[in-house]
Design an enzyme around this catalytic site. Structure first.
Site, short mmCIF file in Angstrom:
data_model
loop_
_atom_site.label_atom_id
_atom_site.label_comp_id
_atom_site.label_asym_id
_atom_site.label_seq_id
_atom_site.Cartn_x
_atom_site.Cartn_y
_atom_site.Cartn_z
CG ASN A 114 27.62 55.82 22.22
OD1 ASN A 114 27.73 54.73 22.77
ND2 ASN A 114 26.78 56.01 21.24
N GLY A 187 28.71 48.03 20.58
CA GLY A 187 29.95 48.68 20.16
C GLY A 187 30.12 48.63 18.66
CD GLU A 209 21.23 46.11 20.11
OE1 GLU A 209 21.12 47.13 19.39
OE2 GLU A 209 20.31 45.29 20.25
CB CYS A 243 24.63 53.77 17.83
SG CYS A 243 23.22 53.60 18.91
CD GLU A 331 28.81 54.34 13.57
OE1 GLU A 331 29.34 53.22 13.57
OE2 GLU A 331 28.06 54.74 14.46
P1 NAD Z 1 34.11 49.64 20.66
O1 NAD Z 1 33.69 48.50 19.80
O2 NAD Z 1 35.45 50.23 20.47
O3 NAD Z 1 34.04 49.22 22.21
C1 NAD Z 1 32.93 48.58 22.80
C2 NAD Z 1 33.39 47.66 23.92
O4 NAD Z 1 34.26 46.68 23.41
C3 NAD Z 1 34.12 48.34 25.06
O5 NAD Z 1 33.60 47.87 26.29
C4 NAD Z 1 35.56 47.92 24.90
O6 NAD Z 1 36.24 47.73 26.12
C5 NAD Z 1 35.47 46.60 24.18
N1 NAD Z 1 36.60 46.38 23.26
C6 NAD Z 1 37.20 47.32 22.48
N2 NAD Z 1 38.17 46.74 21.73
C7 NAD Z 1 38.18 45.42 22.05
C8 NAD Z 1 38.95 44.29 21.62
N3 NAD Z 1 39.93 44.40 20.72
N4 NAD Z 1 38.65 43.09 22.16
C9 NAD Z 1 37.69 42.95 23.07
N5 NAD Z 1 36.93 43.99 23.51
C10 NAD Z 1 37.17 45.19 23.03
O7 NAD Z 1 32.94 50.69 20.47
P2 NAD Z 1 32.77 52.14 21.12
O8 NAD Z 1 33.85 53.03 20.63
O9 NAD Z 1 32.56 52.03 22.58
O10 NAD Z 1 31.38 52.60 20.46
C11 NAD Z 1 31.30 53.10 19.16
C12 NAD Z 1 30.60 52.13 18.23
O11 NAD Z 1 29.53 51.48 18.87
C13 NAD Z 1 29.99 52.83 17.03
O12 NAD Z 1 30.19 52.03 15.89
C14 NAD Z 1 28.51 52.89 17.36
O13 NAD Z 1 27.65 52.99 16.28
C15 NAD Z 1 28.34 51.61 18.09
N6 NAD Z 1 27.20 51.70 18.99
C16 NAD Z 1 26.12 50.93 18.76
C17 NAD Z 1 25.01 51.04 19.59
C18 NAD Z 1 23.78 50.20 19.40
O14 NAD Z 1 22.96 50.20 20.31
N7 NAD Z 1 23.61 49.51 18.30
C19 NAD Z 1 25.04 51.93 20.65
C20 NAD Z 1 26.17 52.70 20.84
C21 NAD Z 1 27.26 52.57 20.03
#
Ligand code: NAD
Length: 453
Positions: A114, A187, A209, A243, A331
């Site tokens: 994002n 994520g 995070e 986020c 969320e």
């Molecule tokens: P996501 O968890 O789907 O993906 C994040 C990362 O994990 C990606 O690099 C992806 O390749 C990897 N990934 C995805 N599925 C996986 C699996 N099964 N096994 C191993 N790795 C895997 O998250 P997203 O869609 O990229 O982001 C959205 C979420 O992230 C929201 O919940 C948001 O609130 C959170 N977020 C948090 C912050 C923070 O700083 N706290 C910042 C941005 C987003």
């Protein structure tokens, strides 16, 4: 070269001690800054292809953060990495005590899509500043930004020091089997658990995070105009794919009609239209479909229109929302803003306390008792009083979640510490030690020890 080999090479390179040299770290931080500045247009183009993000937003919410981080570490590296002297207690006299920050080794940073530059490069910069080797795995969902980061970094940095590994879930799963000295993941909470489990296999420490439902409370003692303007900006920035965006609003009943009107006014004024410079589209079809299902037609106060072909969803306000509605179960991470009303301030805090600890929370009020209750009763990663999101812009504040919204934090000196070990050293003089701790023991020695310890 396969990734296993690259990680092994990073581990070997770390052992040469070169990354501990501050000149080495500064040289590469400067190099990264120069690459970013030289390739600014490529970076803007890639993110625009991924989800239509404007140059203005990309600079203010991504590149400015990354450039500030580099500037901060270049300026503060000497003091951050300097050993710190601490007082030595009586039983360790005659001696000197000190804490030596040291890098951890080879670390893995997994980014989210994002804010693809900021959320990948900022932790990576902290890792390098602290003297580590790093593998960066950006999110494959923002494919063009992943590719441009891989190109710029892999063409300019030695892979045994810094390497960008491209790929999706299969590649991340493969990566997570390897042993790292720290994993920094941004994520979802769901994937955070997968990362945490994989890290546990190697006893690897983590920073997670994560996300969650971040509330914003607006009471009758707030400056409503300011609250509406700031909330509309913070919620619809990046089309709600932030986020720390306010996920839902809790508005005091007495002012709620007036406040909804103000929200409408600012959404219209900010011109969040499809394809406009101000407004981003939804990242992909999967998220678009998920979001559309959350719009309850019966509860639309404003917006609700969407364009499937452009993955555009109009800023949407839902009213008469209850805690049981679908939109309140997960969320949102999109441009839908549910509004729940309340009549008493303290019970509303208790309702927030009954849910998972959010990543952020916001309060709009001039009432000091409400401010005090909000700060002391609620537990959340971080937040603002009379603003939203902007706490992230102060590098002196640690950024991270608590409970389900995350483990650990970073930004500024906290980022340096997240990627460092604090090694303790006690240096003793070889003279002037009383014999009291050594056997044979006696009642007299014990009574002295009791006084001493
Ligand atoms: P996501 O968890 O789907 O993906 C994040 C990362 O994990 C990606 O690099 C992806 O390749 C990897 N990934 C995805 N599925 C996986 C699996 N099964 N096994 C191993 N790795 C895997 O998250 P997203 O869609 O990229 O982001 C959205 C979420 O992230 C929201 O919940 C948001 O609130 C959170 N977020 C948090 C912050 C923070 O700083 N706290 C910042 C941005 C987003």
């Amino acid at each position: 070269m396969d990734i296993q080999e690259i990680v092994s090479n990073q581990q070997a390179f770390f052992k040469t001690q070169q990354t501990k040299n501050l000149k080495f770290r500064k040289m590469y931080l400067e190099k990264l800054r120069d690459i970013i500045l030289k390739n600014e247009d490529l970076l803007y183009e890639a993110i625009h292809k991924d989800f239509g993000k404007s140059k203005f937003d990309t600079f203010t919410t991504e590149l400015s953060f990354v450039l500030n981080d580099i500037h901060y570490y270049l300026k503060n590296l000497n003091s951050l990495s300097k050993p710190k002297k601490v007082t030595t207690n009586l039983s360790n006299q005659i001696g000197k005590s000190s804490i030596h920050p040291e890098p951890l080794g080879c670390v893995l940073v997994i980014g989210a899509w994002n804010y693809p530059y900021q959320l990948s490069l900022s932790p990576m910069i902290a890792a390098l500043a602290a003297g580590n080797c790093c593998i960066l795995k950006p999110s494959e969902i923002a494919e063009n930004t992943m590719k441009v980061m891989a190109k710029l970094i892999n063409e300019n940095f030695p892979p045994e020091y810094l390497y960008v590994y491209e790929g999706g879930i299969d590649k991340t799963t493969e990566l997570l089997k390897l042993k790292f000295d720290k994993i920094f993941f941004t994520g979802s909470t769901k994937v955070g658990k997968i990362v945490y489990k994989a890290a546990a296999e190697h006893l690897t420490p983590v920073v997670l995070e994560l996300g969650g439902k971040s509330p914003a409370i607006i009471t009758k003692d707030a400056d409503l105009e300011v609250a509406a303007k700031r909330i509309v900006w913070g919620k619809f920035l990046n089309a709600g794919q932030t986020c720390v965006a306010p996920d839902y609003l809790l508005v005091e009943e007495a002012i709620h009609e007036q406040f909804l009107e103000m929200l409408r006014k600012y959404i219209t004024e900010f011109k969040y239209e499809s394809g406009s410079e101000q407004y981003t589209r939804i990242i992909n079809r999967k998220n678009f479909d998920r979001l559309i299902k959350l719009i309850d037609q019966e509860k639309i106060y404003f917006g609700g229109n969407f364009d499937e072909t452009k993955l555009h969803i109009e800023p949407t306000i839902l009213h008469n929302v209850t805690w049981e509605d679908d939109v309140m179960q997960e969320e949102i991470f999109g441009p839908i803003l549910p509004v729940i009303t309340f009549t008493h301030f303290n019970p509303v805090l208790n309702t927030i306390l009954d849910h998972e600890k959010p990543l952020a929370a916001y309060l709009f009020t001039h009432n000091s008792e409400e401010k005090e209750a909000f700060t002391s009763k609620l537990s959340f990663g971080g937040g603002c009083i009379n603003d939203v999101i902007m706490h992230l812009g102060n590098e002196r504040l640690p950024f991270g979640g608590v409970g389900a919204s995350g483990i650990g934090n970073y930004h500024g000196k906290y980022g340096f510490e997240a990627f460092s070990h604090q090694k303790s050293i006690l240096e003793k003089a070889t003279w002037g030690e009383p014999n009291i701790k050594y056997p044979p023991y006696s009642e007299k020695k014990l009574s002295w020890i009791k006084k001493l310890l």
